[in-house]
Design an enzyme around this catalytic site. Structure first.
Site, PDB file in Angstrom:
ATOM      1  N   THR A  96     -45.670   9.498   7.415  1.00 27.87           N
ATOM      2  CA  THR A  96     -46.944   9.673   8.094  1.00 27.87           C
ATOM      3  C   THR A  96     -47.913  10.411   7.181  1.00 27.87           C
ATOM      4  O   THR A  96     -49.080  10.020   7.039  1.00 27.87           O
ATOM      5  CB  THR A  96     -46.753  10.464   9.399  1.00 27.87           C
ATOM      6  OG1 THR A  96     -45.600   9.977  10.070  1.00 27.87           O
ATOM      7  CG2 THR A  96     -47.939  10.335  10.307  1.00 27.87           C
ATOM      8  N   ASP A 385     -33.954  10.780   8.469  1.00 31.68           N
ATOM      9  CA  ASP A 385     -34.977  11.566   7.766  1.00 31.68           C
ATOM     10  C   ASP A 385     -34.346  12.830   7.185  1.00 31.68           C
ATOM     11  O   ASP A 385     -34.583  13.188   6.036  1.00 31.68           O
ATOM     12  CB  ASP A 385     -36.104  11.983   8.729  1.00 31.68           C
ATOM     13  CG  ASP A 385     -37.091  10.849   8.976  1.00 31.68           C
ATOM     14  OD1 ASP A 385     -36.845   9.738   8.483  1.00 31.68           O
ATOM     15  OD2 ASP A 385     -38.110  11.084   9.661  1.00 31.68           O
TER      16      ASP A 385
HETATM   17  P1  ADP Z   1     -43.908  12.686   8.249  1.00 28.96           P
HETATM   18  O1  ADP Z   1     -43.650  11.269   8.643  1.00 28.96           O
HETATM   19  O2  ADP Z   1     -45.050  12.782   7.292  1.00 28.96           O
HETATM   20  O3  ADP Z   1     -42.697  13.409   7.809  1.00 28.96           O
HETATM   21  P2  ADP Z   1     -43.810  14.394  10.571  1.00 28.96           P
HETATM   22  O4  ADP Z   1     -44.236  13.990  11.932  1.00 28.96           O
HETATM   23  O5  ADP Z   1     -42.369  14.542  10.310  1.00 28.96           O
HETATM   24  O6  ADP Z   1     -44.471  13.370   9.560  1.00 28.96           O
HETATM   25  O7  ADP Z   1     -44.554  15.757  10.234  1.00 28.96           O
HETATM   26  C1  ADP Z   1     -44.392  16.405   9.021  1.00 28.96           C
HETATM   27  C2  ADP Z   1     -45.308  17.595   8.943  1.00 28.96           C
HETATM   28  O8  ADP Z   1     -45.001  18.545   9.968  1.00 28.96           O
HETATM   29  C3  ADP Z   1     -45.134  18.320   7.617  1.00 28.96           C
HETATM   30  O9  ADP Z   1     -46.398  18.644   7.088  1.00 28.96           O
HETATM   31  C4  ADP Z   1     -44.359  19.561   8.014  1.00 28.96           C
HETATM   32  O10 ADP Z   1     -44.582  20.651   7.143  1.00 28.96           O
HETATM   33  C5  ADP Z   1     -44.899  19.831   9.385  1.00 28.96           C
HETATM   34  N1  ADP Z   1     -44.019  20.701  10.179  1.00 28.96           N
HETATM   35  C6  ADP Z   1     -42.725  20.509  10.487  1.00 28.96           C
HETATM   36  N2  ADP Z   1     -42.255  21.532  11.235  1.00 28.96           N
HETATM   37  C7  ADP Z   1     -43.282  22.396  11.404  1.00 28.96           C
HETATM   38  C8  ADP Z   1     -43.453  23.638  12.091  1.00 28.96           C
HETATM   39  N3  ADP Z   1     -42.444  24.187  12.754  1.00 28.96           N
HETATM   40  N4  ADP Z   1     -44.667  24.214  12.041  1.00 28.96           N
HETATM   41  C9  ADP Z   1     -45.677  23.629  11.385  1.00 28.96           C
HETATM   42  N5  ADP Z   1     -45.593  22.473  10.742  1.00 28.96           N
HETATM   43  C10 ADP Z   1     -44.417  21.856  10.740  1.00 28.96           C
HETATM   44 MG    MG Z   2     -41.043  13.996   8.836  1.00 31.98          MG
END
Ligand code: ADP
Ligand code: MG
Length: 539
Positions: A96, A385
């Site tokens: 994403t 993932d």
């Molecule tokens: P992707 O497909 O890009 O991996 P995700 O929906 O998994 O998309 O979201 C990833 C984003 O969420 C990253 O920027 C990650 O740092 C952020 N993220 C994950 N956990 C947390 C959290 N607890 N607080 C803030 N941001 C978070």
């Molecule tokens: Mg992710």
């Protein structure tokens, strides 16, 4: 004056978009696509329900899954789908993010185009910025990786993916699995099998030190459990080979017939003896097993499974140390593998073969459970993932903080770097920096937090530390390293690189030539119109 003949270079019905029109449409398509997945970013991101033309439903939060399931037509949008797929193949996470950054790069380039900056200048600036971003990432990366850190990496990847109830145990399972199959710091994630069965809670997901085969034993007379298993693996059929040509065998008296049958029986019996003489008490066969051979195997107390998938045969070999044998005649005790136990167990009403307690297996299985099919599917994607990010971390030994921290850190340094660049590329480098900030902005938006305020706070916090990110659960800017929100460096590296490459490529296009598909109404209409316009006298 001779009438000038029209020249047709392209076939009739071909649609063509030129210059700014081509750029505008491509940029728009990219932006629309990025908008679609935007709301799913981060732990507070929403899910999407995708329904295909057969009515099958997928509920997911996973960028690449959404894009794969969507039927995307526009060529430029398809290029962004490729970005997501590359991201998935290279790291297994951050899909994403990659698409959103690519979308934002395109959006920012629109403003630059409006300022009459040539697309190749923008593309060049983006390229420069992307390269610099990689250097910055190397500078801000964290290198002290231990098991606890790996578990945090796994948990971060699973946050918001339907795993909430069991995030910690699942992270432990994933890290154990990856560490188990790691070989000299290299991880082949194909050696981690994910077997999925609905009908139990997520917490029942477990790691099996070996392989689970979604099959049952071939014969009810065989034991359903073997302790201290000695395993033979065969990739050919346990049958008497049919004659290659259609040979006709003339039998003239009943004794001959009897002899013929007896001979076949003897051959099968010999094959089974070969297996039991080698000391095997379990047989996995990639092809079929003759009925009579099944009977003899059962008599010998051997548990046999037939038509095992090739990929499973390979995993079995990795897990048990057995050699894959092609000709049963060649089987010896040296070829056998070991497992603490091989058991047929009922899982949600279906029999599966568990090859467990292998010592130091180089292939393991995660049995994923979920109450319904859709839940189990989404848990499986979350685990995939997590496996991807943990494997990348084990291989590279470097991570960065999450929650938008690296994006803000890179943006800040890129803006400083832009100062050192002369000419119009400077504007492109600045636009690139701002595009990266779309990540924290989107994380905030999706959590219902004011994105402008958050960004201002984040920028201020980055005066002191590069690990400050947005805690989406309380809206505060916190040290993400301490909060345990950690991602592999490779996820960010790949996301920035492929997003930038896709944007550059789309920007360099100034001519879209689409041939008319046979069923393409729009193109046909356009062609018809052209024809009418071209022959006014005929009306
Ligand atoms: P992707 O497909 O890009 O991996 P995700 O929906 O998994 O998309 O979201 C990833 C984003 O969420 C990253 O920027 C990650 O740092 C952020 N993220 C994950 N956990 C947390 C959290 N607890 N607080 C803030 N941001 C978070
Ligand atoms: Mg992710």
């Amino acid at each position: 004056m001779a009438q000038q003949q029209p020249i047709f270079v392209l076939p009739e019905g071909t649609q063509r978009l030129l210059g700014r029109d081509a750029q505008r449409t491509n940029i728009l398509a990219g932006k629309v696509l990025a908008e679609t997945v935007r709301t799913t970013l981060g732990p507070k991101g929403m899910d999407k329900m995708l329904v295909d033309n057969l009515g099958d439903i997928v509920v997911t939060n996973d960028g690449v899954t959404i894009l794969k399931e969507m039927d995307i037509e526009h060529p430029a949008a398809k290029m962004l789908v490729e970005v997501a797929k590359t991201q998935e193949d290279e790291v297994g996470d951050g899909t994403t993010t990659a698409v959103i950054i690519a979308g934002e790069l395109l959006k920012q380039s629109e403003d630059l185009l409006d300022m009459d900056i040539h697309p190749t200048i923008i593309a060049m600036g983006y390229r420069q910025a992307a390269e610099k971003a990689q250097e910055i990432l190397d500078e801000i990366a964290i290198s002290d990786i231990d098991t606890e850190m790996l578990e945090k990496v796994a948990m971060t990847a699973m946050t918001g993916k339907g795993t909430e109830k069991a995030r910690e145990p699942l992270a432990e399972i994933v890290v154990k699995a990856v560490e188990q199959v790691a070989d000299n710091g290299e991880v082949d994630t194909d050696h981690i099998k994910i077997e999925k069965k609905e009908g139990a809670v997520v917490e029942d997901t477990k790691l099996v030190q070996g392989v689970i085969i979604d099959k049952e034993r071939v014969h009810q007379g065989m034991p359903s459990e073997i302790k201290d298993a000695k395993i033979a693996i065969l990739n050919s059929a346990l049958e008497v080979k049919e004659t290659e040509v259609d040979a006709e065998i003339r039998i003239t008296d009943p004794n001959q017939m009897q002899a013929f049958i007896e001979q076949e029986e003897q051959m099968l019996k010999d094959m089974v003896s070969k297996i039991s003489d080698a000391g095997a008490n379990v047989l996995f066969c990639q092809k079929g097993i003759d009925d009579l051979a099944q009977h003899y195997l059962a008599k010998e107390g051997i548990l046999a499974v037939r038509r095992v998938k090739k990929s499973d045969i390979e995993k079995l070999s990795k897990a048990t140390g057995a050699t894959i044998v092609s000709n049963v005649e060649d089987l010896t005790s040296d070829d056998l593998g070991n497992a603490g136990s091989v058991t047929e167990k009922k899982v949600s009403g279906e029999n599966m073969i568990f090859v467990e307690n292998c010592s130091e297996p180089k292939a393991v299985t995660i049995l994923v459970r979920g109450s319904t099919k859709h839940v189990a599917d989404e848990i499986k994607r979350a685990i995939e993932d997590a496996i991807g990010v943990v494997a990348a971390t084990v291989e590279d030994g470097q991570v960065v903080a999450g929650g938008g921290a690296p994006e803000v850190a890179i943006a800040k340094r890129l803006k400083d770097y832009a100062e050192s660049i002369s000419g119009r590329e400077q504007l492109a480098v600045n636009a690139f920096a701002e595009s990266l900030e779309v990540v924290p902005k989107t994380l905030a938006e999706n959590a219902g937090i004011d994105s402008i305020d958050s960004l201002v706070d984040l920028r201020a916090a980055h005066e002191k530390s590069t690990t400050m990110g947005l805690n989406v659960f309380n809206g505060e800017v916190t040290d993400m390293k301490e909060a345990g929100v950690i991602e592999p460096k490779r996820v960010k590296k790949q996301a920035i690189q492929s997003a930038s490459e896709a944007a550059e490529m789309i920007l360099r296009i100034d001519d879209v030539i689409s041939s008319s598909g046979s069923g393409d109404d729009a193109a046909a209409a356009a062609a018809a119109q052209q024809q009418m316009g071209g022959m006014p006298g005929m009306m």
